[in-house]
Design a protein around this motif. Structure first.
Motif, PDB file in Angstrom:
ATOM      1  N   ASP A 192       0.816  -1.204   0.000  1.00 48.09           N
ATOM      2  CA  ASP A 192       0.000   0.000   0.000  1.00 48.09           C
ATOM      3  C   ASP A 192       0.856   1.264   0.000  1.00 48.09           C
ATOM      4  O   ASP A 192       1.788   1.406   0.780  1.00 48.09           O
ATOM      5  N   VAL A 193       0.525   2.169  -0.928  1.00 48.42           N
ATOM      6  CA  VAL A 193       1.153   3.496  -0.976  1.00 48.42           C
ATOM      7  C   VAL A 193       0.016   4.519  -1.058  1.00 48.42           C
ATOM      8  O   VAL A 193      -0.644   4.637  -2.086  1.00 48.42           O
ATOM      9  N   SER A 194      -0.234   5.198   0.033  1.00 48.35           N
ATOM     10  CA  SER A 194      -1.305   6.210   0.089  1.00 48.35           C
ATOM     11  C   SER A 194      -2.648   5.664  -0.403  1.00 48.35           C
ATOM     12  O   SER A 194      -3.364   6.322  -1.155  1.00 48.35           O
ATOM     13  N   GLY A 195      -2.960   4.442   0.004  1.00 49.55           N
ATOM     14  CA  GLY A 195      -4.256   3.854  -0.315  1.00 49.55           C
ATOM     15  C   GLY A 195      -4.323   3.065  -1.605  1.00 49.55           C
ATOM     16  O   GLY A 195      -5.375   2.526  -1.951  1.00 49.55           O
ATOM     17  N   VAL A 196      -3.202   2.973  -2.319  1.00 49.74           N
ATOM     18  CA  VAL A 196      -3.177   2.226  -3.584  1.00 49.74           C
ATOM     19  C   VAL A 196      -2.064   1.191  -3.529  1.00 49.74           C
ATOM     20  O   VAL A 196      -0.920   1.507  -3.180  1.00 49.74           O
ATOM     21  N   LYS A 197      -2.382  -0.052  -3.878  1.00 47.26           N
ATOM     22  CA  LYS A 197      -1.374  -1.112  -3.888  1.00 47.26           C
ATOM     23  C   LYS A 197      -0.516  -0.995  -5.148  1.00 47.26           C
ATOM     24  O   LYS A 197      -1.032  -0.942  -6.270  1.00 47.26           O
ATOM     25  N   ILE A 198       0.802  -0.965  -4.944  1.00 45.47           N
ATOM     26  CA  ILE A 198       1.752  -0.829  -6.049  1.00 45.47           C
ATOM     27  C   ILE A 198       2.793  -1.937  -5.932  1.00 45.47           C
ATOM     28  O   ILE A 198       3.295  -2.220  -4.837  1.00 45.47           O
ATOM     29  N   ALA A 199       3.125  -2.566  -7.059  1.00 48.34           N
ATOM     30  CA  ALA A 199       4.117  -3.640  -7.065  1.00 48.34           C
ATOM     31  C   ALA A 199       5.486  -3.078  -6.681  1.00 48.34           C
ATOM     32  O   ALA A 199       5.955  -2.100  -7.272  1.00 48.34           O
ATOM     33  N   HIS A 200       6.112  -3.690  -5.692  1.00 49.00           N
ATOM     34  CA  HIS A 200       7.432  -3.251  -5.241  1.00 49.00           C
ATOM     35  C   HIS A 200       8.552  -4.093  -5.842  1.00 49.00           C
ATOM     36  O   HIS A 200       9.734  -3.804  -5.599  1.00 49.00           O
ATOM     37  N   LYS A 201       8.194  -5.119  -6.593  1.00 49.29           N
ATOM     38  CA  LYS A 201       9.202  -5.930  -7.288  1.00 49.29           C
ATOM     39  C   LYS A 201       8.779  -6.126  -8.739  1.00 49.29           C
ATOM     40  O   LYS A 201       7.630  -6.477  -9.019  1.00 49.29           O
ATOM     41  N   ILE A 202       9.712  -5.853  -9.651  1.00 52.30           N
ATOM     42  CA  ILE A 202       9.468  -6.026 -11.080  1.00 52.30           C
ATOM     43  C   ILE A 202      10.636  -6.802 -11.673  1.00 52.30           C
ATOM     44  O   ILE A 202      11.795  -6.385 -11.549  1.00 52.30           O
ATOM     45  N   SER A 203      10.343  -7.925 -12.299  1.00 55.31           N
ATOM     46  CA  SER A 203      11.366  -8.728 -12.969  1.00 55.31           C
ATOM     47  C   SER A 203      11.123  -8.640 -14.463  1.00 55.31           C
ATOM     48  O   SER A 203      10.014  -8.893 -14.930  1.00 55.31           O
ATOM     49  N   GLN A 204      12.170  -8.274 -15.207  1.00 49.84           N
ATOM     50  CA  GLN A 204      12.022  -8.109 -16.646  1.00 49.84           C
ATOM     51  C   GLN A 204      12.929  -9.053 -17.412  1.00 49.84           C
ATOM     52  O   GLN A 204      14.102  -9.211 -17.075  1.00 49.84           O
ATOM     53  N   MET A 208      18.181 -10.745 -24.159  1.00 44.21           N
ATOM     54  CA  MET A 208      19.593 -11.064 -23.946  1.00 44.21           C
ATOM     55  C   MET A 208      20.007 -10.932 -22.485  1.00 44.21           C
ATOM     56  O   MET A 208      21.087 -11.367 -22.099  1.00 44.21           O
ATOM     57  N   MET A 209      19.144 -10.288 -21.669  1.00 41.22           N
ATOM     58  CA  MET A 209      19.490 -10.135 -20.262  1.00 41.22           C
ATOM     59  C   MET A 209      18.240 -10.067 -19.398  1.00 41.22           C
ATOM     60  O   MET A 209      17.150  -9.769 -19.885  1.00 41.22           O
ATOM     61  N   GLN A 210      18.449 -10.349 -18.138  1.00 37.79           N
ATOM     62  CA  GLN A 210      17.364 -10.331 -17.154  1.00 37.79           C
ATOM     63  C   GLN A 210      17.615  -9.180 -16.182  1.00 37.79           C
ATOM     64  O   GLN A 210      18.752  -8.867 -15.849  1.00 37.79           O
ATOM     65  N   LEU A 211      16.533  -8.571 -15.729  1.00 36.91           N
ATOM     66  CA  LEU A 211      16.648  -7.455 -14.800  1.00 36.91           C
ATOM     67  C   LEU A 211      15.611  -7.604 -13.696  1.00 36.91           C
ATOM     68  O   LEU A 211      14.419  -7.730 -13.968  1.00 36.91           O
ATOM     69  N   ALA A 212      16.072  -7.616 -12.450  1.00 37.93           N
ATOM     70  CA  ALA A 212      15.183  -7.707 -11.297  1.00 37.93           C
ATOM     71  C   ALA A 212      15.276  -6.403 -10.517  1.00 37.93           C
ATOM     72  O   ALA A 212      16.352  -6.012 -10.060  1.00 37.93           O
ATOM     73  N   LEU A 213      14.141  -5.708 -10.380  1.00 38.21           N
ATOM     74  CA  LEU A 213      14.106  -4.427  -9.698  1.00 38.21           C
ATOM     75  C   LEU A 213      13.326  -4.526  -8.393  1.00 38.21           C
ATOM     76  O   LEU A 213      12.291  -5.191  -8.336  1.00 38.21           O
ATOM     77  N   THR A 214      13.827  -3.847  -7.365  1.00 34.98           N
ATOM     78  CA  THR A 214      13.152  -3.797  -6.075  1.00 34.98           C
ATOM     79  C   THR A 214      13.019  -2.339  -5.646  1.00 34.98           C
ATOM     80  O   THR A 214      13.989  -1.582  -5.712  1.00 34.98           O
ATOM     81  N   ALA A 215      11.822  -1.969  -5.235  1.00 37.51           N
ATOM     82  CA  ALA A 215      11.588  -0.589  -4.802  1.00 37.51           C
ATOM     83  C   ALA A 215      12.245  -0.356  -3.445  1.00 37.51           C
ATOM     84  O   ALA A 215      12.065  -1.126  -2.511  1.00 37.51           O
ATOM     85  N   THR A 216      13.021   0.718  -3.352  1.00 37.71           N
ATOM     86  CA  THR A 216      13.625   1.106  -2.076  1.00 37.71           C
ATOM     87  C   THR A 216      12.820   2.222  -1.423  1.00 37.71           C
ATOM     88  O   THR A 216      12.840   2.371  -0.200  1.00 37.71           O
ATOM     89  N   LYS A 217      12.124   3.002  -2.236  1.00 36.09           N
ATOM     90  CA  LYS A 217      11.274   4.070  -1.710  1.00 36.09           C
ATOM     91  C   LYS A 217      10.226   4.444  -2.752  1.00 36.09           C
ATOM     92  O   LYS A 217      10.543   4.614  -3.923  1.00 36.09           O
ATOM     93  N   ILE A 218       8.984   4.545  -2.316  1.00 36.43           N
ATOM     94  CA  ILE A 218       7.905   5.034  -3.176  1.00 36.43           C
ATOM     95  C   ILE A 218       7.150   6.105  -2.394  1.00 36.43           C
ATOM     96  O   ILE A 218       6.659   5.849  -1.304  1.00 36.43           O
ATOM     97  N   GLN A 219       7.082   7.303  -2.952  1.00 35.11           N
ATOM     98  CA  GLN A 219       6.430   8.422  -2.284  1.00 35.11           C
ATOM     99  C   GLN A 219       5.327   8.992  -3.162  1.00 35.11           C
ATOM    100  O   GLN A 219       5.498   9.127  -4.378  1.00 35.11           O
ATOM    101  N   ALA A 220       4.219   9.323  -2.547  1.00 33.54           N
ATOM    102  CA  ALA A 220       3.097   9.924  -3.265  1.00 33.54           C
ATOM    103  C   ALA A 220       2.874  11.350  -2.791  1.00 33.54           C
ATOM    104  O   ALA A 220       3.173  11.694  -1.640  1.00 33.54           O
ATOM    105  N   ASN A 221       2.354  12.172  -3.709  1.00 35.51           N
ATOM    106  CA  ASN A 221       1.945  13.544  -3.386  1.00 35.51           C
ATOM    107  C   ASN A 221       3.064  14.372  -2.763  1.00 35.51           C
ATOM    108  O   ASN A 221       2.920  14.935  -1.679  1.00 35.51           O
TER     109      ASN A 221
END
Length: 232
Positions: A192-204, A208-221
C-alpha cells in the motif's frame, strides 16, 4: 436422455455464469489495488528502484504526474546517469550517453505518456483501449486471466491473478538496439502506498538479459513541479 440434457444445461449455465470479459478483469484489478477514488487522490508519484544487470548495480528513478507527465532516469554504479526519458504530455525526449533524441510521433508519445498514469489500467476506457479476453493461462504456478490490450499502435498481453485480481505479468513489443522484441515484466510484492497497492518488485526479461528491480522508496503527493517535465 432427460438426465443428460439436464447435465448439459447445467454445464452451459455454469459456463455462462462464470464467463469473464476483459473489461471485468481490468475492473477487478482496479478494485483490487484500491479503486478509482483512491487512485485519483494520488497527484504525483516518485519511485526509486534498484537492481543489477550483467553484474553491475543500477538505480532507476520514476517520476509520474497524471495524466501524462513521466520521467525515467537510469544510473549505473561508477558511470552515473546513462539514460533519461522525459515526457511532457505532447512530446518526449530520450537521452543517453550518445546524445538525446526528440520524439514527436503522436503514437510513440502516447505510449510513453501512459506511464505517467498512477494506474494506467484505470484509464483504459478513456484511452479508447481495445480489450480482448483470451482465456486462462498459468504464470508459473498461478492461474491467470490473459487479455490482449491495444492502445493505438501499442499492443500488450496482460495476465491477472484469478485469485487476487492483481496483474502479475505484462508482455509488450518494444524497440531495442537489437530491433523489435518482446519484453516480459512480472509484478509482485504489492504494498500500500497512500491507499493504492503498487508492485514493489518487477522482474524483466529483456531477451539477452534479465533485470530484477526492487523498490527502495515510493512516495506519493510530493508536489512534483510541472517544470520538472519540461523538454528543452
Amino acid at each position: 436422455m432427460k438426465k443428460i440434457s439436464f447435465v448439459l444445461s447445467a454445464l452451459l449455465i455454469s459456463t455462462l455464469t462464470f464467463a469473464q470479459t476483459a473489461e471485468e478483469v481490468v475492473a477487478n484489478y482496479v478494485k483490487a489495488v484500491g479503486g478509482k477514488d483512491a487512485i485519483a487522490q494520488i497527484k504525483d508519484l516518485t519511485m526509486n528502484m534498484t537492481g543489477e544487470v550483467q553484474g553491475q548495480s543500477l538505480e532507476i528513478l520514476y517520476q509520474k504526474k497524471p495524466a501524462n507527465k513521466f520521467i525515467q532516469t537510469v544510473s549505473i554504479a561508477g558511470m552515473g546517469e546513462v539514460s533519461k526519458t522525459v515526457c511532457d504530455g505532447t512530446k518526449a525526449q530520450v537521452g543517453g550517453m550518445q546524445g538525446s533524441q526528440d520524439i514527436t510521433d503522436a503514437e510513440k508519445v502516447k505510449a510513453i505518456s501512459m506511464q505517467g498514469l498512477i494506474v494506467p489500467e484505470a484509464s483504459y476506457g478513456e484511452m479508447g483501449a481495445k480489450l480482448t479476453y483470451i482465456g486462462k493461462e498459468k504464470v508459473g504456478e498461478v492461474e491467470a486471466h490473459k487479455i490482449e490490450v491495444t492502445v493505438g499502435e501499442t499492443k500488450m498481453l496482460e495476465f491477472y491473478d484469478v485469485a487476487t485480481g492483481l496483474k502479475i505479468r505484462q508482455i509488450i513489443s518494444a524497440e531495442t538496439p537489437m530491433g523489435k522484441q518482446d519484453v516480459t515484466s512480472d509484478f509482485s510484492d504489492y504494498k500500500d502506498v497512500s491507499g493504492v497497492k503498487i508492485a514493489h518488485k518487477i522482474s524483466q526479461d529483456l531477451g539477452m538479459m534479465q533485470l530484477a528491480l526492487t523498490a527502495t522508496k515510493i512516495q506519493a503527493n510530493t508536489n512534483l513541479a510541472d517544470a520538472l517535465f519540461t523538454i528543452n
